[in-house]
Write a protein that holds these residues in place. Structure first.
Motif, PDB file in Angstrom:
ATOM      1  N   SER A   1       0.804  -1.221   0.000  1.00  0.00           N
ATOM      2  CA  SER A   1       0.000   0.000   0.000  1.00  0.00           C
ATOM      3  C   SER A   1       0.838   1.272   0.000  1.00  0.00           C
ATOM      4  CB  SER A   1      -0.913   0.010   1.232  1.00  0.00           C
ATOM      5  OG  SER A   1      -1.541  -1.230   1.400  1.00  0.00           O
TER       6      SER A   1
ATOM      7  N   PRO B   1       3.020   4.144  -1.389  1.00  0.00           N
ATOM      8  CA  PRO B   1       3.409   4.669  -2.696  1.00  0.00           C
ATOM      9  C   PRO B   1       4.941   4.563  -2.814  1.00  0.00           C
ATOM     10  CG  PRO B   1       2.257   6.343  -1.380  1.00  0.00           C
ATOM     11  CD  PRO B   1       2.506   5.189  -0.488  1.00  0.00           C
TER      12      PRO B   1
ATOM     13  N   PHE C   1       7.176   5.857  -4.693  1.00  0.00           N
ATOM     14  CA  PHE C   1       7.983   7.087  -4.795  1.00  0.00           C
ATOM     15  C   PHE C   1       8.136   7.742  -3.424  1.00  0.00           C
ATOM     16  CE2 PHE C   1       3.750   8.869  -4.983  1.00  0.00           C
ATOM     17  CZ  PHE C   1       3.879  10.097  -4.369  1.00  0.00           C
ATOM     18  N   TRP C   2       7.084   7.655  -2.614  1.00  0.00           N
ATOM     19  CA  TRP C   2       7.135   8.255  -1.284  1.00  0.00           C
ATOM     20  C   TRP C   2       8.115   7.491  -0.396  1.00  0.00           C
ATOM     21  CZ3 TRP C   2       5.205   6.416   3.591  1.00  0.00           C
ATOM     22  CH2 TRP C   2       5.259   7.385   4.613  1.00  0.00           C
TER      23      TRP C   2
ATOM     24  N   LEU D   1      -3.043   5.574  -5.507  1.00  0.00           N
ATOM     25  CA  LEU D   1      -1.587   5.513  -5.690  1.00  0.00           C
ATOM     26  C   LEU D   1      -1.175   6.175  -7.002  1.00  0.00           C
ATOM     27  CD1 LEU D   1      -0.586   1.916  -4.498  1.00  0.00           C
ATOM     28  CD2 LEU D   1      -0.120   4.090  -3.379  1.00  0.00           C
TER      29      LEU D   1
ATOM     30  N   SER E   1      -1.405   9.865  -6.868  1.00  0.00           N
ATOM     31  CA  SER E   1      -0.363  10.492  -6.054  1.00  0.00           C
ATOM     32  C   SER E   1       0.949  10.590  -6.841  1.00  0.00           C
ATOM     33  CB  SER E   1      -0.167   9.717  -4.753  1.00  0.00           C
ATOM     34  OG  SER E   1       0.484   8.492  -4.973  1.00  0.00           O
TER      35      SER E   1
ATOM     36  N   LEU F   1       3.105  16.526  -2.008  1.00  0.00           N
ATOM     37  CA  LEU F   1       4.482  16.041  -1.902  1.00  0.00           C
ATOM     38  C   LEU F   1       5.387  16.678  -2.950  1.00  0.00           C
ATOM     39  CD1 LEU F   1       3.627  12.283  -1.346  1.00  0.00           C
ATOM     40  CD2 LEU F   1       4.849  13.721   0.281  1.00  0.00           C
TER      41      LEU F   1
ATOM     42  N   ILE G   1       6.935  15.856   4.008  1.00  0.00           N
ATOM     43  CA  ILE G   1       6.937  14.551   3.343  1.00  0.00           C
ATOM     44  C   ILE G   1       6.062  13.555   4.088  1.00  0.00           C
ATOM     45  CG2 ILE G   1       8.366  12.531   2.870  1.00  0.00           C
ATOM     46  CD1 ILE G   1      10.546  14.218   2.053  1.00  0.00           C
ATOM     47  N   LEU G   2       6.212  13.538   5.409  1.00  0.00           N
ATOM     48  CA  LEU G   2       5.667  12.416   6.158  1.00  0.00           C
ATOM     49  C   LEU G   2       4.135  12.321   6.131  1.00  0.00           C
ATOM     50  CD1 LEU G   2       8.206  12.303   9.101  1.00  0.00           C
ATOM     51  CD2 LEU G   2       8.069  10.855   7.069  1.00  0.00           C
TER      52      LEU G   2
ATOM     53  N   GLY H   1       2.197  11.151   2.847  1.00  0.00           N
ATOM     54  CA  GLY H   1       2.528   9.762   2.506  1.00  0.00           C
ATOM     55  C   GLY H   1       1.882   8.782   3.459  1.00  0.00           C
ATOM     56  N   ILE H   2       1.867   9.134   4.743  1.00  0.00           N
ATOM     57  CA  ILE H   2       1.238   8.226   5.712  1.00  0.00           C
ATOM     58  C   ILE H   2      -0.259   8.119   5.434  1.00  0.00           C
ATOM     59  CG2 ILE H   2       0.671   7.963   8.166  1.00  0.00           C
ATOM     60  CD1 ILE H   2       3.480   9.146   8.761  1.00  0.00           C
TER      61      ILE H   2
ATOM     62  N   ILE I   1      -1.743   8.462   2.520  1.00  0.00           N
ATOM     63  CA  ILE I   1      -1.935   7.623   1.323  1.00  0.00           C
ATOM     64  C   ILE I   1      -1.797   6.153   1.709  1.00  0.00           C
ATOM     65  CG2 ILE I   1      -1.060   7.045  -0.968  1.00  0.00           C
ATOM     66  CD1 ILE I   1       0.031   9.908  -1.137  1.00  0.00           C
ATOM     67  N   THR I   2      -0.703   5.848   2.422  1.00  0.00           N
ATOM     68  CA  THR I   2      -0.454   4.453   2.770  1.00  0.00           C
ATOM     69  C   THR I   2      -1.606   3.867   3.583  1.00  0.00           C
ATOM     70  OG1 THR I   2       1.883   4.995   2.870  1.00  0.00           O
ATOM     71  CG2 THR I   2       1.228   2.902   3.820  1.00  0.00           C
TER      72      THR I   2
ATOM     73  N   VAL J   1      -4.798   3.423   1.354  1.00  0.00           N
ATOM     74  CA  VAL J   1      -4.678   2.322   0.404  1.00  0.00           C
ATOM     75  C   VAL J   1      -4.672   0.991   1.157  1.00  0.00           C
ATOM     76  CG1 VAL J   1      -3.240   1.303  -1.378  1.00  0.00           C
ATOM     77  CG2 VAL J   1      -3.482   3.760  -1.263  1.00  0.00           C
ATOM     78  N   LEU J   2      -3.992   0.970   2.286  1.00  0.00           N
ATOM     79  CA  LEU J   2      -3.951  -0.248   3.112  1.00  0.00           C
ATOM     80  C   LEU J   2      -5.360  -0.671   3.498  1.00  0.00           C
ATOM     81  CD1 LEU J   2      -2.247  -2.278   4.768  1.00  0.00           C
ATOM     82  CD2 LEU J   2      -2.312  -0.664   6.646  1.00  0.00           C
TER      83      LEU J   2
END
Lengths: 320, 296, 280
Positions: free
Chosen positions: B115, B117, B119-120, C208, C211, C231, C245-246, C249-250, C252-253, C256-257
């Protein structure tokens, strides 16, 4: 030699506990050919797998004892099992083609098995494999060694399986429906092969089958299973000529008999075999039994002696 | 097309250029013709091995691709090899120990890895290992100070530059394949021939890593083929983040420069890589699976 | 047990659904709260500010509040994902039904097109198309949708080909039902469960993809916030403002998770017997 007492095996299926084998006892003597008969789902195969500690992850032996040559087989370590499996007790399965690994040649698999149990180099193992294949009457064994299982017929695969088991010279061979997936003519050949090996090598055989003709012809002693319990046992002569348990009678009636003139044409069992998740109370056969009494729904009948055999039916108890 | 801000002519030319000169430029480069005609011309040339010239560097496209291909092949080759080497035993083991603590941890990690990304993940790795810890270089393939250094030193330098991009691609690609291996192993272990092998007293490690592995690896070959486009596409983005001088970086910068000849060349090249990869997968499958071998 | 009950019995599935619901409610509700303005910035602080009591997740390089942009970005990212999956499922199902039902040359042509498109690295194709178009939210939706229908198409085709030989379809044909009615009433409903699973997993995939392309600057354009374009500038501020950054991304993760958990849970409860080897 093999002594099974009150074996209980259960499976976890979702939230249910299924008692696939529920308190069965039986013996296999030296040099004997013993038959275990029953419909599919009666727990025959589970019995065999319980003996050899090969149950799937969700199954386990809950209680009872399995004694082999005087020692219990329960709670043995993985290492001890590798010594017992194959060398002491061998097993062949219902679907011979599926019992051979599709991506290795017959030769690879035979040589692996031989070298696992006897110290020898590849060439010697290969020679031994060929002679074993000859012993089980496989045509052109040298050519077959380089074949893959899918290139062989079911009967040929079963001969290979038998040869592979013989290479470890077990004292007992458990044959789980060894002819179930084969053509009728091949079936007879395979069973005859097993019987002759039983005779010539003195290897005991536990033959699991639903083919009553085969059982009648070759076995020394027969056990009849229904829904995880043994309902009747005895020498084949007794079972086939004067079956005591209504279920055995029904089984015999269902066979369109060629040789036997005993037809239990009046015995037609109604209904399906009940789901093992939802077992009937009392005698497990009572919902389908034409002779069921009130008592049958409440109490479980024991095995009552009848002549040389035993039957688990209140009718037998009262007639004694 | 002409109204879009993405006209290559406007990107290339001096904004001060006179409109007439601009038209002249367009005509010279064939940019005034209708797009289908441009494409037909390109295709005709491509078949004859001429992929055209970059609109930016004026280098022949085939040369530009040839320059960048080795770096891409190195990065992807190393990453794919690692993905395979790690995912196979991991998946087989967690499939064999289905339901164990090891299996649960592996599955959870792979779900998360699946899950993230990619690139991230690359950005975070740069943040941790280059910016904060200063252990590894942020970008590029070689240290410009070491161009005259001895070969072993150069190799060590390239390896150092590769660590982070490879790590990113591997973590991104590992999750999916590990799951496939696990499911494959579970399926194979439930087959009758495994039971039969156990009944012959064959030790568990042989069952797992000889009898089951070869069967479980079969679908993997096709899956590699299916996953290839995603991995190739993903590694393009990774290349551009890490400044890795490969096809991907060339491609992404060509996207921004609207350098169409380069883009077409790379699209063709990467599709070819994928087609070749799929063919190789089919070939391997036929080599490994005796059931298919005899059919051919 | 009914599939939904089976699904709901698993605590991981429940947690996933709750998480998704909370994110969606917050992002939808934020529109009505004037204080949450993702584009507001203090002209005195046009630089990243570290997380503090005022800006819980800090601010970005323009001094905009990252938490507010995350909330606004959730809406953009979800809308794009839902529309893109709608397009890809729509195209995939229709073409899959056509190819699977009629077979013959139509099937052959469609499958060659699918093979061709599947041999192109999707991300790269999307970037090329986006660079030609004028990238905005709508093109992102359409382009992601139109480059991700091939798997669904193949799957539906395979399903239809096996369903069409099943007895109940033959029986319907024997009753004189054919053509569109046969497809829509007797075949299509049986392809639904794999399609639902594919759609759920597709949502995660679309988030994803969005992004990546927004991160590269070819997706959602400012002033709109998306989790990807937040980002975009973070690489340049990596040393000074790692918080940029953090948090996206967290998010998104996690999202998606959660979608993958739901997709996997749906697959398991819709086909309890399937070993789900084909998980993607």
């Amino acid at each position: 030699m093999l002594k099974v007492r009150d074996l209980v095996t259960q499976f976890r299926v979702d939230d249910h506990t299924v008692y696939a084998v529920d308190g069965i006892s039986f013996d296999v003597q030296e040099r004997q050919l013993v038959g275990l008969v029953g419909e599919s789902g009666s727990g025959k195969s589970v019995t065999a797998l319980s003996i050899l500690n090969l149950l799937a992850h969700n199954g386990r032996v809950v209680s009872g004892d399995i004694e082999w040559q005087g020692n219990s087989l329960r709670n043995r370590s993985q290492k001890e099992w590798t010594q017992i499996l194959g060398r002491e007790i061998g097993m062949i399965f219902q679907n011979p083609q599926a019992s051979l690994n599709p991506v290795f040649t017959i030769g690879d698999q035979m040589i692996e098995t031989i070298r696992l149990h006897t110290k020898c180099n590849k060439a010697e193992a290969s020679e031994k494999a060929i002679s074993l294949l000859r012993q089980v009457n496989l045509a052109d064994p040298e050519l077959r060694m380089n074949d893959y299982p899918h290139q062989l017929s079911g009967g040929m695969c079963q001969r290979v399986m038998i040869a592979m088991t013989l290479s470890m010279s077990p004292r007992l061979l458990i044959a789980d429906e060894p002819t179930g997936a084969l053509d009728v003519t091949i079936q007879a050949q395979i069973v005859r092969l097993l019987a002759s090996l039983n005779e010539s090598l003195g290897m005991s055989v536990l033959l699991i089958s639903h083919d009553l003709g085969v059982i009648n012809q070759f076995c020394d002693y027969v056990y009849i299973m229904y829904l995880g319990k043994i309902v009747e046992e005895g020498p084949p002569k007794l079972i086939f000529e004067s079956p005591q348990h209504p279920y055995t009678q029904a089984l015999l009636a269902a066979v369109p008999s060629v040789h036997s003139n005993h037809t239990y044409s009046g015995m037609v069992v109604s209904g399906e075999i009940p789901s093992p998740i939802n077992l009937p109370t009392g005698c497990r056969f009572h919902p389908r039994c034409p002779f069921a009494m009130d008592r049958c729904t409440l109490a479980v009948p024991e095995l009552y002696p009848v002549g040389d055999g035993k039957a688990a039916c209140f009718l037998v108890e009262s007639s004694n | 097309m002409k109204l879009a801000p993405g006209d290559p002519a406007s990107f290339l030319m001096d904004p001060q250029m006179k409109p007439e000169a601009r038209e002249q430029f367009r005509r010279d480069w064939g940019l005034d013709e209708p797009i289908p005609l441009q494409y037909a011309k390109w295709l005709n040339q491509a078949v004859n091995g001429n992929l055209g010239y970059s609109l930016i560097s004026h280098q022949p496209v085939s040369d530009a691709i040839a320059d960048r291909l080795p770096a891409t092949l190195l990065l992807m080759g190393v990453s794919f090899a690692l993905i395979l080497i790690i995912s196979l035993p991991l998946g087989v083991w967690s499939g064999a120990k289905k339901g164990s603590v090891f299996d649960r941890i592996t599955m959870l990690t792979s779900f998360v890895g699946f899950s993230i990304p990619t690139f991230w993940l690359g950005l975070v790795l740069i943040l941790i290992f280059s910016v904060k810890l200063n252990w590894l270089p942020t970008s590029g393939m070689q240290d410009p100070m070491l161009t005259d250094a001895a070969l072993p030193q150069k190799i060590a330098d390239i390896a150092k530059h590769m660590v982070l991009p490879v790590l990113t691609i591997v973590i991104g690609g590992l999750a999916g394949l590990t799951r496939y291996h696990r499911f494959g192993t579970i399926q194979v272990l439930s087959q009758e021939y495994i039971l039969a092998a156990r009944a012959r007293g064959i030790p568990e490690w042989r069952i797992l890593y000889i009898h089951a592995l070869k069967n479980a690896a079969l679908p993997l070959i096709t899956i590699m083929g299916i996953q290839l486009p995603a991995l190739v596409g993903g590694s393009f983005v990774i290349e551009s983040i890490f400044g890795w001088p490969g096809l991907g970086q060339l491609g992404i910068s060509a996207v921004f420069a609207r350098d169409y000849p380069i883009l077409m060349g790379i699209l063709m090249m990467s599709s070819m890589l994928i087609v070749v990869g799929n063919l190789a997968a089919d070939f391997c499958y036929a080599k490994v699976d005796p059931r298919i071998r005899t059919r051919i | 047990m009914k599939p939904l009950q089976l699904f709901w019995r698993n605590w991981q599935n429940r947690v996933a659904v709750y998480f998704l619901a909370v994110v969606m409610v917050i992002s939808a509700g934020s529109k009505f709260i004037a204080a949450i303005d993702p584009n507001y910035f203090d002209p005195a602080h046009i630089y990243p500010v570290a997380p503090n009591a005022h800006h819980w997740l800090g601010t970005d390089d323009m001094g905009r509040d990252i938490l507010f942009r995350l909330i606004a970005g959730a809406q953009v990212s979800f809308s794009i994902a839902i529309m893109a999956v709608g397009i890809s499922i729509g195209v995939g199902v229709i073409l899959g039904l056509i190819a699977g039902y009629w077979g013959g040359w139509i099937d052959a042509c469609l499958m060659r097109i699918v093979d061709f498109l599947m041999a192109i690295p999707t991300i790269f194709l999307i970037l090329v198309i986006q660079s030609i178009l004028n990238p905005n939210i709508v093109t992102v939706m359409v382009v992601i949708g139109l480059t991700s229908w091939m798997d669904v198409c193949r799957m539906v085709r395979a399903e239809v080909m096996s369903i069409k030989e099943r007895p109940f379809v033959l029986a319907a044909q024997a009753r004189g039902i054919r053509g569109l009615r046969l497809i829509l009433v007797h075949i299509f409903p049986h392809t639904l469960s794999p399609v639902i699973v594919a759609a759920t997993l597709g949502l995660g995939g679309a988030i994803l993809t969005e992004s990546v392309i927004s991160f590269l600057g070819l997706g959602v354009q400012p002033p709109y916030a998306s989790w990807g374009n937040m980002l975009e500038n973070s690489l340049a501020y990596m040393n000074d403002a790692p918080w940029m950054i953090l948090s996206p991304g967290i998010m998104i993760t996690m999202t998606v998770l959660v979608l993958n958990v739901i997709g996997d849970g749906l697959r398991a409860s819709l086909n309890p017997k399937e070993n789900y080897v084909k998980s993607s």
